[in-house]
Design an enzyme around this catalytic site. Sequence first.
Site, PDB file in Angstrom:
ATOM      1  N   GLU A 348      59.864  47.543  63.423  1.00  0.00           N
ATOM      2  CA  GLU A 348      60.111  48.148  64.723  1.00  0.00           C
ATOM      3  C   GLU A 348      61.389  48.976  64.706  1.00  0.00           C
ATOM      4  O   GLU A 348      62.432  48.514  64.228  1.00  0.00           O
ATOM      5  CB  GLU A 348      60.237  47.069  65.802  1.00  0.00           C
ATOM      6  CG  GLU A 348      58.992  46.213  65.962  1.00  0.00           C
ATOM      7  CD  GLU A 348      59.220  44.971  66.817  1.00  0.00           C
ATOM      8  OE1 GLU A 348      58.251  44.257  67.074  1.00  0.00           O
ATOM      9  OE2 GLU A 348      60.390  44.735  67.207  1.00  0.00           O
ATOM     10  N   CYS A 349      61.312  50.185  65.212  1.00  0.00           N
ATOM     11  CA  CYS A 349      62.449  51.086  65.386  1.00  0.00           C
ATOM     12  C   CYS A 349      63.264  51.223  64.093  1.00  0.00           C
ATOM     13  O   CYS A 349      62.830  51.873  63.157  1.00  0.00           O
ATOM     14  CB  CYS A 349      63.322  50.631  66.556  1.00  0.00           C
ATOM     15  SG  CYS A 349      64.365  51.966  67.213  1.00  0.00           S
ATOM     16  N   GLY A 350      64.439  50.597  63.999  1.00  0.00           N
ATOM     17  CA  GLY A 350      65.239  50.699  62.785  1.00  0.00           C
ATOM     18  C   GLY A 350      64.506  50.203  61.563  1.00  0.00           C
ATOM     19  O   GLY A 350      64.644  50.748  60.462  1.00  0.00           O
TER      20      GLY A 350
END
Length: 466
Positions: A348-350
Site C-alpha cells: 500500500e502506498c509507500g
Amino acid sequence: MKTRFDPNLSVSKIKDSKKYGFIVSATHSGAGKSSLTAGLMRLFSRKGYQVAPFKSGPDYIDPSHHERACSRPSYNLDTKMCSKSYVRKLFEETSHSANMVIAEGVMGLFDGASATNETGSTAQIAKLIGLPVLFVFNGSAMARSSAALVKGFKEFDPDLRFLGVVANKVNGARHAEMIRRAVESHTGLPFLGHLPFDPKLEISSRHLGLQLGAEQTDDLYERWADHVENHLDIKKILRLAEIPLLENRKPPRSRWNHSTTIKPFTVAVARDSAFQFIYQDTLDQFRFYGGSIQFFSPIADKTIPNGADWLYLPGGYPELFAKQLSENTTMRKSIRLWGQSGKPVVAECGGMMYLGKSLTTEEGTKFKMAGLFQFETTLNPKRMTLGYRDLKFDSGTKETIRLKGHEFHFSHFSNNPEKPQMTSDTKASNPAVADGYVFKNSIASYTHIYWGADSKWLKHILSKLR
C-alpha cells in the site's frame, strides 16, 4: 515514570474504581491538539492511570505519538471507512481494560468527509462513543472574541457535550484571565487553563505531517506532560471527565467472528524507518484469525524472514530512504523473486512505490526499487493526493470485494503501463478513482486499505496461499 500497558489488567484491579474519558478537538488543524493530547496521555499515564488512546480519522502519525506517550497502541475511529457499529465495538473492546480514555480529534471539530453532514467528523465520533469534548483553540491574537468563537462551536451541534476549554499559545496571565472571563461568562463552559507557547516543545514536520513518535526522544513527552500539569487545572479535568462505569462488566465480545475455515498463517510485515503506516486494528485482525506476525526491515535485512506465507508492505516514507532501499539489492531481489513465484504480496502506498521499477526523489535522483511491477513513481511536494476511497475489486470469484480506505501522498506515477484492477463508483468518488495493480498473487495500491472493517479482504489474500 509512565505506567506500561498491561492487557490483562481489568478496570476492577486498578486502584481508582472510577473511569474517565474525553476527546481533544480544536477549531482547525495546527491549533495544538496533538501536543496537548500527547501531554495529557503522558501525564495521566505517569500518575498511574491505564490510558487507552484513540485517534479520530485516518491517521498513522498521531497514533505513533500516542503510543510513545502512554506505552499502549492507539486505535483509529473512523465512520467513513467503518460502520458505526464496528467503531463502537472497536472502542469498547480496546478500552475495556483502561480507566482513562483519551482520544484525539481530526482537523477541526466538525470537519469530516462531507461539507453537509457529520460523517467522519470528531463531533460524530464523540457522540458515538459517549465522550465529552475538551476544546482547544489558538488564543494568541484574541481576547473577548474567543467567546464568540467558542460559543459558535458550542451551539453548532446542541447534542454535543463539552468538557471545557483550553486556550493555546497564550503567554501572559492577564491575557489568559481576559479569555477565561469572556469564555465562562458568554458560553458557560469551564475554562481549564492556558498553554504558553514554547518553541522547544514543538514537534518537527515534513510533507505528510508531524515527524513520527519513534523519531522523538522520551524527554519530549515528559516535558509536554510537565507543561500541561503546570498550566491546566488537572483536578477540574478529572472531576468533569468522569464517565459511567458498570460494575462487574464482562469483557465485550470481539469485533470479528471466528472462522473455522482459516488455517494458521505467518505474515511478514515490513516495519522500519521507511515503512511505518500500519493500523493497529489490522495487526489485531491478523492475530485474531490465527496469524503469526514477523516484522522485517527492507532497509537492513538481507532477505524475507524464513517461514513467511505472505508479505505485507504498508505505507511510510520510502522516498526518504530510497538510497538505502535501493542499495539493499539482496532484499529487492528476494521480494521480486517471491512475487514472481506466485506467493502473495500486498503493498500500500509507500509499499507499492517500493515494488515498482524505480522511485525518483524530490531532488530528481532516480533509484531502483524491487521491480515486481513496471510502474515508476516520483515525489512532488507540490502535488498532493488526499481523500477517502471506496473501491470495488474483482476477486475472480462470484463475489466482488468492497474495500474502504484513504489516500494521502505527494508522489505520482511518472510511468505506469500497469492496468488498475480496482475502481470506484462516480457516486462515491467524483471523478472516479482507478487503483490496485495485480501481478500473479501480488496486489499493490496507492490506497491504504482499512482491513479491520471487513474480514473478506484478509480471507481473499489467505485463499491464495499454497
